[in-house]
Write a protein that holds these residues in place. Structure first.
Motif, PDB file in Angstrom:
ATOM      1  N   GLN A 101       0.831  -1.200   0.000  1.00 41.00           N
ATOM      2  CA  GLN A 101       0.000   0.000   0.000  1.00 41.00           C
ATOM      3  C   GLN A 101       0.863   1.247   0.000  1.00 41.00           C
ATOM      4  O   GLN A 101       0.573   2.237  -0.686  1.00 41.00           O
ATOM      5  N   LYS A 114      -0.209  -3.882  -8.137  1.00 41.48           N
ATOM      6  CA  LYS A 114      -1.622  -3.848  -7.765  1.00 41.48           C
ATOM      7  C   LYS A 114      -2.156  -5.267  -7.529  1.00 41.48           C
ATOM      8  O   LYS A 114      -2.954  -5.509  -6.623  1.00 41.48           O
ATOM      9  N   GLN A 115      -1.710  -6.211  -8.386  1.00 42.12           N
ATOM     10  CA  GLN A 115      -2.159  -7.590  -8.228  1.00 42.12           C
ATOM     11  C   GLN A 115      -1.600  -8.203  -6.946  1.00 42.12           C
ATOM     12  O   GLN A 115      -2.305  -8.954  -6.243  1.00 42.12           O
ATOM     13  N   LYS A 118      -3.668  -6.964  -4.151  1.00 43.29           N
ATOM     14  CA  LYS A 118      -4.962  -7.634  -4.137  1.00 43.29           C
ATOM     15  C   LYS A 118      -4.845  -9.041  -3.548  1.00 43.29           C
ATOM     16  O   LYS A 118      -5.678  -9.461  -2.733  1.00 43.29           O
ATOM     17  N   ASP A 119      -3.802  -9.764  -3.949  1.00 44.46           N
ATOM     18  CA  ASP A 119      -3.580 -11.122  -3.438  1.00 44.46           C
ATOM     19  C   ASP A 119      -3.283 -11.104  -1.941  1.00 44.46           C
ATOM     20  O   ASP A 119      -3.754 -11.971  -1.191  1.00 44.46           O
ATOM     21  N   LYS A 121      -4.244  -8.872   0.260  1.00 46.52           N
ATOM     22  CA  LYS A 121      -5.474  -8.558   0.996  1.00 46.52           C
ATOM     23  C   LYS A 121      -6.386  -9.791   1.084  1.00 46.52           C
ATOM     24  O   LYS A 121      -7.016 -10.044   2.119  1.00 46.52           O
ATOM     25  N   ALA A 122      -6.433 -10.553  -0.009  1.00 45.38           N
ATOM     26  CA  ALA A 122      -7.245 -11.773  -0.008  1.00 45.38           C
ATOM     27  C   ALA A 122      -6.702 -12.784   0.999  1.00 45.38           C
ATOM     28  O   ALA A 122      -7.467 -13.473   1.690  1.00 45.38           O
TER      29      ALA A 122
END
Length: 315
Positions: A101, A114-115, A118-119, A121-122
């Motif tokens: 971030q 960005k990916q 995202k991963d 956070k998942a």
């Protein structure tokens, strides 16, 4: 358990040699060990059944109850460590999210980054769900296990407190069971069972009221209520035969009496001094007295005198 000192105080045993007194004391000691061993075995059997019912973990062939409980708790510890591992992974994933971030905020906004964010956070969401599930499972099982152990102790204390009670004539066994269950419900309605230090390295059962304070008996110098005292304040007191059975026309009959302690001592059917002393000892122990206390010795002799135990054959 009868001791040499207790036997020597009985006028009926005057004239017996030390060897004879020692023989009687040894018989009492061996008999007590047998009774205690049987009760402990039954209690351990209850533990084993409850542990299996709650955890689903079976006892191994030849495994002692203590080792069984220790192994089950060890498996709970493993589950706790598993939750700790998930917590460590979650902390690392959260740190990775914070790092990614920060990079994005500094303008390094390529698609790969960005990916990755995202991963990450998942993964955080997944680990949080796993951790919550593990903690809920562990806390639920632990609470169930603790409650079962406490309930088993309460059941045993209630059985010990009511074992010597004699119901009035005409009350059948099925009705007796119903009355006993009702009395137990009355006792538990008074508060929550708890265990406190007994001052001798062990624990003793007490009842805490709704305010969290221990229920004390005003009829017993405000000492904590014993289970037997609580039982005798339920509706059960109205159906218990508390009358003293007299023999002949004298005033020192042999039968039953309270002896200044909670509950009723029933010596009807007793045929020897050894049996009577065992019943007296069980009565005093149920009232929370310890064998090494002066009160125990005093009450024992008082009950012997009140019930003319010395008039019985020794065995």
């Amino acid at each position: 358990m009868l001791t040499i000192e207790m036997l020597r105080q009985s006028s009926a045993l005057t004239g017996l040699t030390d060897d004879q007194l020692n023989a009687i004391a040894e018989m009492s000691r061996n008999d007590e060990n047998t009774v205690i061993g049987t009760k402990i075995g039954a209690l351990h059997g209850q533990y084993d059944t409850d542990i299996l019912g709650i955890t689903g973990i079976k006892k191994k062939d030849g495994e002692k109850s203590y080792d069984y409980a220790k192994r089950v708790l060890g498996e709970y510890k493993t589950k706790a460590e598993s939750a700790k591992t998930i917590q460590t992974q979650l902390t690392a994933a959260q740190a990775q999210v914070a790092e990614l971030q920060s990079k994005l905020e500094k303008g390094a906004g390529d698609e790969t980054l960005k990916q990755q964010l995202k991963d990450a956070k998942a993964q955080v969401t997944q680990l949080q769900t796993q951790l919550q599930t593990k903690e809920t499972e562990f806390n639920t099982k632990k609470a169930e296990f603790d409650k079962t152990i406490k309930d088993t102790h309460v059941d045993y204390a209630f059985q010990a407190a009511t074992a010597g009670l004699k119901f009035k004539s005409g009350i059948t066994e099925p009705i007796q069971k119903t009355l006993l269950n009702a009395a137990k419900a009355e006792v538990l309605a008074k508060g929550t069972p708890d265990f406190i230090e007994d001052g001798q390295g062990g624990k003793k059962l007490v009842i805490r009221g709704a305010d969290g304070n221990i229920l004390n008996n005003p009829k017993n110098n405000l000492n904590p209520y014993t289970m037997q005292e609580l039982v005798m304040e339920t509706s059960l007191k109205d159906v218990i035969d508390t009358g003293r059975q007299q023999t002949g026309g004298g005033t020192g009959g042999f039968g039953s009496g309270s002896g200044g302690t909670g509950g009723t001592l029933d010596l009807s059917g007793i045929k020897s001094q050894v049996e009577a002393d065992k019943a007296i000892e069980a009565h005093l122990l149920a009232n929370g007295l310890t064998r090494d206390s002066q009160e125990f010795a005093d009450q024992s002799m008082k009950l012997r005198t009140e019930n003319n135990v010395a008039s019985l054959p020794i065995r």
